[in-house]
Design an enzyme around this catalytic site. Structure first.
Site, PDB file in Angstrom:
ATOM      1  N   LYS A 114      -7.377  13.285   1.770  1.00  0.00           N
ATOM      2  CA  LYS A 114      -7.563  13.401  -0.024  1.00  0.00           C
ATOM      3  C   LYS A 114      -7.312  14.548  -0.595  1.00  0.00           C
ATOM      4  CE  LYS A 114     -10.904   9.595  -0.635  1.00  0.00           C
ATOM      5  NZ  LYS A 114     -12.190   9.069  -1.316  1.00  0.00           N
ATOM      6  N   LYS A 197      -3.465   0.173   2.853  1.00  0.00           N
ATOM      7  CA  LYS A 197      -4.777  -0.560   2.442  1.00  0.00           C
ATOM      8  C   LYS A 197      -4.778  -0.867   1.004  1.00  0.00           C
ATOM      9  CE  LYS A 197      -8.936   1.826   1.971  1.00  0.00           C
ATOM     10  NZ  LYS A 197     -10.401   1.514   1.582  1.00  0.00           N
ATOM     11  N   LYS A 200      -9.000   0.546  -5.011  1.00  0.00           N
ATOM     12  CA  LYS A 200      -9.340   0.394  -6.222  1.00  0.00           C
ATOM     13  C   LYS A 200      -8.396   1.544  -6.956  1.00  0.00           C
ATOM     14  CE  LYS A 200     -14.102   0.215  -5.456  1.00  0.00           C
ATOM     15  NZ  LYS A 200     -14.332   1.622  -4.738  1.00  0.00           N
TER      16      LYS A 200
HETATM   17  N1  AQP Z   1      -8.546  -2.740   1.653  1.00  0.00           N
HETATM   18  C1  AQP Z   1      -9.657  -3.047   2.215  1.00  0.00           C
HETATM   19  N2  AQP Z   1      -9.886  -3.794   3.202  1.00  0.00           N
HETATM   20  C2  AQP Z   1     -11.130  -4.052   3.836  1.00  0.00           C
HETATM   21  N3  AQP Z   1     -12.264  -3.506   3.462  1.00  0.00           N
HETATM   22  C3  AQP Z   1     -12.370  -2.445   2.422  1.00  0.00           C
HETATM   23  N4  AQP Z   1     -13.002  -1.708   1.685  1.00  0.00           N
HETATM   24  C4  AQP Z   1     -12.311  -0.941   0.929  1.00  0.00           C
HETATM   25  N5  AQP Z   1     -10.876  -1.424   0.608  1.00  0.00           N
HETATM   26  C5  AQP Z   1     -10.836  -2.409   1.610  1.00  0.00           C
HETATM   27  C6  AQP Z   1     -14.469  -1.509   2.146  1.00  0.00           C
HETATM   28  O1  AQP Z   1     -15.008  -1.712   0.621  1.00  0.00           O
HETATM   29  C7  AQP Z   1     -15.909  -0.898   0.724  1.00  0.00           C
HETATM   30  C8  AQP Z   1     -15.923   0.476  -0.331  1.00  0.00           C
HETATM   31  O2  AQP Z   1     -16.169   1.461  -0.116  1.00  0.00           O
HETATM   32  P1  AQP Z   1     -16.064   2.728  -1.089  1.00  0.00           P
HETATM   33  O3  AQP Z   1     -15.783   2.205  -2.727  1.00  0.00           O
HETATM   34  O4  AQP Z   1     -16.875   3.706  -1.044  1.00  0.00           O
HETATM   35  O5  AQP Z   1     -14.605   3.302  -1.059  1.00  0.00           O
HETATM   36  P2  AQP Z   1     -13.122   3.022  -0.260  1.00  0.00           P
HETATM   37  O6  AQP Z   1     -13.470   2.328   1.149  1.00  0.00           O
HETATM   38  O7  AQP Z   1     -12.301   4.163  -0.532  1.00  0.00           O
HETATM   39  O8  AQP Z   1     -12.758   1.645  -1.232  1.00  0.00           O
HETATM   40  P3  AQP Z   1     -11.417   1.678  -2.330  1.00  0.00           P
HETATM   41  O9  AQP Z   1     -11.560   0.332  -2.963  1.00  0.00           O
HETATM   42  O10 AQP Z   1     -10.286   2.236  -1.493  1.00  0.00           O
HETATM   43  O11 AQP Z   1     -12.041   2.719  -3.197  1.00  0.00           O
HETATM   44  P4  AQP Z   1     -11.286   3.879  -3.854  1.00  0.00           P
HETATM   45  O12 AQP Z   1      -9.849   3.942  -4.167  1.00  0.00           O
HETATM   46  O13 AQP Z   1     -12.060   4.537  -4.805  1.00  0.00           O
HETATM   47  O14 AQP Z   1     -11.186   5.056  -2.727  1.00  0.00           O
HETATM   48  C9  AQP Z   1     -16.156  -0.125   2.142  1.00  0.00           C
HETATM   49  O15 AQP Z   1     -17.088  -0.668   2.925  1.00  0.00           O
HETATM   50  C10 AQP Z   1     -14.858  -0.218   2.629  1.00  0.00           C
HETATM   51  O16 AQP Z   1     -14.623  -0.507   4.184  1.00  0.00           O
END
Ligand code: AQP
Length: 334
Positions: A114, A197, A200
């Protein structure tokens, strides 16, 4: 017999969750809340590590909580709360930061990724100590199980190291948490870039399926998803990442074996397959979306439910924190 304690959370980093959050986290949480005493948090303090407008952050926090409930996390059964409503999270994070090595924190690959993505100017100390706050989240609840994606494995290892270090220096205090790692097939990839992946915070919206999107927009994105020239619906993650990703989504939402979906679409081309998948996704999302929007129509009631749950969470968290303060020799306030 006491049920095992389970802790998990998501950042309120967008107006809507995406299908990866739904398949990779919410669907599992829904099942796990039956056999465990579950704590599910909207981790708004973690979200502060990225720039946010205050009013947007408030909205995203409510919207994330509404989507948890709409997807089947029941606030009367699981403790569903907002992280900043329980001050013990920030307090324990400070305590744990005093037993975390600088080099140890610097080895976290998510921080390295990051910080190199954001650049020096946008990299804050909160991003560096993010895993320590995450350790505090987990340890406050004497958590047995933490369902996470494999990208979080290193953070859980750090949490376990900190728990062990604290317990051996100050006496038995924290339960040792265990990660429940999802299978690789539970990972969902971006529809336009099926080797990254789905996220969001993706740069482009075209490859992300949002839980709260209009059904027409969802169907359109699926119809435009990147595939390949072969024309056959077959799982092969290496050679056919786009089609394989769509198959994983189809199988996860219907509970059907990948092979039976391949058989159904044999010789029918990608258009039919995508149409079938769009029906599945829209059918799954529609009730969740409708319920989430209903909940958001009455923010006072949503806030009330979150308040009740925060009290339940604080009762557990405050006990752990008081024990930690005592063991470390902080003078008790009389
Ligand atoms: N693409 C994915 N496939 C499977 N699981 C996923 N998760 C996220 N993206 C996928 C799971 O959702 C939860 C979200 O955790 P988070 O919001 O703390 O952050 P993250 O994992 O970084 O999710 P994002 O959507 O990618 O958010 P941003 O963009 O804000 O960093 C976790 O349980 C993760 O495993």
């Amino acid at each position: 017999m006491n049920k095992p304690r389970l802790y998990s959370g998501m950042q309120p980093s967008a107006d809507s969750l995406q299908i990866g959050n739904y398949i990779g986290a919410l669907m599992q949480w829904r099942t796990l809340q039956d056999e465990n005493e579950a704590f599910f948090s909207v981790v708004d303090l973690h979200a502060l590590t990225q720039p946010n407008s205050p009013s947007e952050l408030r909205q995203k926090t409510r919207r994330t909580a509404a989507q948890y409930i709409a997807a089947g996390i029941e606030p009367s059964r699981s403790t569903l709360y907002v992280q900043s409503h329980v001050p013990a999270h920030a307090e324990l994070a400070w305590i744990l930061s005093t037993i975390t090595g600088f080099g140890e924190a610097g080895r976290m690959t998510q921080f390295k990724d990051k910080s190199s993505r954001y650049g020096a100017d946008a990299t804050n100390v909160g991003l560096f100590t993010y895993p320590v706050l995450m350790a505090a989240d987990i340890l406050l609840y004497q958590t047995d199980l933490v369902p996470v994606g494999d990208d979080q494995k290193q953070h859980i290892e750090l949490t376990r190291d900190l728990a062990e270090r604290f317990n051996s220096r100050f006496g038995e205090t924290f339960t040792m948490p265990r990660p429940v790692i999802q299978k690789e097939t539970a990972r969902i990839y971006d529809l336009q870039n099926p080797t990254s992946k789905m996220s969001k915070s993706a740069e482009s919206d075209a490859g992300v399926l949002w839980l709260l999107d209009d059904p027409k927009a969802t169907a359109k994105k699926i119809m435009r998803a990147v595939t390949d020239d072969e024309g056959s619906v077959r799982y092969d993650r290496e050679a056919k990442p786009g089609v394989s990703n769509l198959l994983v989504i189809y199988s996860a939402l219907t509970g059907r074996e990948m092979g039976s979906i391949e058989d159904e679409y044999a010789g029918r081309g990608y258009g039919d397959f995508k149409k079938g998948l769009a029906e599945v996704v829209v059918g799954e999302f529609e009730p969740v979306r409708t319920r989430a929007l209903e909940l958001l129509d009455d923010p006072a009631e949503l806030d009330r439910a979150l308040g009740v749950n925060a009290e339940r969470a604080a009762a557990v968290a405050d006990r752990t924190l008081a024990d930690v303060y005592d063991k470390m020799g902080l003078l008790r306030r009389v």
